[in-house]
Design a protein around this motif. Structure first.
Motif, PDB file in Angstrom:
ATOM      1  N   GLY A 193      15.416  -4.342 -32.702  1.00 41.00           N
ATOM      2  CA  GLY A 193      14.464  -3.240 -32.557  1.00 41.00           C
ATOM      3  C   GLY A 193      13.870  -2.868 -33.899  1.00 41.00           C
ATOM      4  N   MET A 194      12.761  -2.180 -33.818  1.00 45.76           N
ATOM      5  CA  MET A 194      12.073  -1.788 -35.045  1.00 45.76           C
ATOM      6  C   MET A 194      11.254  -0.553 -34.715  1.00 45.76           C
ATOM      7  N   VAL A 195      11.348   0.476 -35.536  1.00 45.32           N
ATOM      8  CA  VAL A 195      10.610   1.705 -35.232  1.00 45.32           C
ATOM      9  C   VAL A 195       9.907   2.198 -36.500  1.00 45.32           C
ATOM     10  N   GLU A 196       8.657   2.652 -36.334  1.00 39.32           N
ATOM     11  CA  GLU A 196       7.887   3.131 -37.478  1.00 39.32           C
ATOM     12  C   GLU A 196       8.135   4.623 -37.671  1.00 39.32           C
ATOM     13  N   GLY A 229       0.000   4.263 -32.821  1.00 39.18           N
ATOM     14  CA  GLY A 229       1.375   4.775 -32.747  1.00 39.18           C
ATOM     15  C   GLY A 229       1.573   5.898 -33.754  1.00 39.18           C
ATOM     16  N   ALA A 230       2.629   5.784 -34.587  1.00 34.52           N
ATOM     17  CA  ALA A 230       2.944   6.840 -35.563  1.00 34.52           C
ATOM     18  C   ALA A 230       1.695   7.170 -36.393  1.00 34.52           C
ATOM     19  N   GLN A 235      -0.003   0.343 -35.686  1.00 35.46           N
ATOM     20  CA  GLN A 235       1.117   0.033 -36.579  1.00 35.46           C
ATOM     21  C   GLN A 235       1.557  -1.426 -36.436  1.00 35.46           C
ATOM     22  N   LEU A 236       1.702  -2.097 -37.577  1.00 34.73           N
ATOM     23  CA  LEU A 236       2.233  -3.465 -37.586  1.00 34.73           C
ATOM     24  C   LEU A 236       3.640  -3.482 -36.984  1.00 34.73           C
ATOM     25  N   THR A 237       4.414  -2.443 -37.320  1.00 36.91           N
ATOM     26  CA  THR A 237       5.789  -2.342 -36.803  1.00 36.91           C
ATOM     27  C   THR A 237       5.818  -2.436 -35.271  1.00 36.91           C
TER      28      THR A 237
END
Ligand code: G1P
Length: 294
Positions: A193-196, A229-230, A235-237
């Motif tokens: 997982g990955m979150v910005e 997103g954020a 977002q690349l994330t």
């Protein structure tokens, strides 16, 4: 072999104002070179041959820095300043090319990378390097970027460079979550997982994305579909988190140090660190520094 790198340099650098009002933040000097030159040198040291700048009309100084300056070179030649002339001519090795594409609107990092799609194509893996961040190899070869490229060559998996950050600053970064334990420096492991910019206290780990990515070309169709997103930005994330369902993604834990040159204290720390080690200025600088140590 990874040969292409994308450097998003279109941002206005509001964290660096007023220094970055009339010059790009990437052109602010660390000791005797602009920040962007360190990043390009890092890429070249890792074998990159094609550098794609995603840029803006206000930031032509970056392209000029990597171009020839005939009048200046002619003048240095006439005055016999051959050493300086050679240094200027070698800012970019002759087998490395710089290509520019424009990001017309500031819609976020993901959108900036998408602007390079027509140059990179959907089939080739490539590196993304955020120019705010200096990754300091301190003379170590291969550098971390080369280590990340090696990890890709061995596994075929996308690689995201991470370092451990204090929990209280995790909210400023992209944060990864891992399947297993955090890898040792110079090693890599799958992420799940990955979150910005996670909310404080909600971060899945303290392993932060520091601004070096190795991605397959298949990220582009995902970026094209990524919604803001954020911070309301693309977002690349978020696109990388989506990529995980079709392509394994790993966190590569860096060995070197980083400096965030996107704000004044980061510049100052980088300046001190690089100046102390500079081959011709280092000794004198250390003497000067003594006067200022309280
Ligand atoms: C960007 C990325 C973030 C990463 C950071 C590193 O954020 O979106 O995932 O951790 O760079 O500097 P920015 O600093 O542009 O807000």
């Amino acid at each position: 072999m990874i040969r292409k790198a994308v450097l998003p340099v279109a941002g206005f650098g509001t964290r660096c104002l007023p220094a970055s009002k009339a010059i790009p933040k990437e052109m602010i000097t660390i000791v005797d070179k602009p920040v962007i030159q360190y990043v390009v040198e890092e890429a070249v040291a890792a074998g990159i041959k094609e550098i794609v700048l995603v840029t803006h009309s206000a930031k032509a100084a970056i392209e000029n820095h990597f171009d020839h300056h005939f009048e200046l070179e002619h003048q240095l030649e006439a005055k016999g300043k051959t050493e300086l002339l050679e240094e200027l001519r070698n800012i970019i090795p002759s087998d490395v090319s710089i290509i520019s594409v424009r990001q017309e609107e500031a819609k976020g990092l993901g959108h900036a990378i998408l602007c390079a799609r027509s140059v990179i194509g959907d089939n080739d893996p490539f590196v993304v390097m955020l120019p705010d961040v200096l990754v300091d190899a301190d003379g170590r070869t291969p550098n971390d970027l080369a280590g990340m490229i090696k990890a890709y060559d061995e596994t075929g998996n996308a690689q995201i460079m991470v370092e451990n950050v204090p929990q209280e600053v995790a909210y400023k970064y992209g944060i990864v979550s891992l399947e297993g334990d955090a890898p040792e420096a110079g090693r890599h492991t799958p992420i799940n997982g990955m979150v910005e910019k996670p909310k404080s206290g909600k971060e899945p780990s303290t392993l932060a994305v520091i601004g070096r990515y190795l991605l397959p070309g298949s990220i582009f169709p995902l970026l094209a579909e990524t919604k803001p997103g954020a911070g309301g930005e693309i977002q690349l994330t978020d696109a990388i988190d989506e990529l995980r369902s079709s392509h394994p993604v790993e966190a590569y834990r860096m060995e070197g140090d980083t400096y965030d040159c996107g704000f004044a204290l980061g510049y100052l720390e980088a300046t001190i660190s690089y100046a102390k080690r500079h081959k011709s200025l280092g000794q004198d600088f250390k003497e000067i520094l003594k006067k200022y140590v309280d």
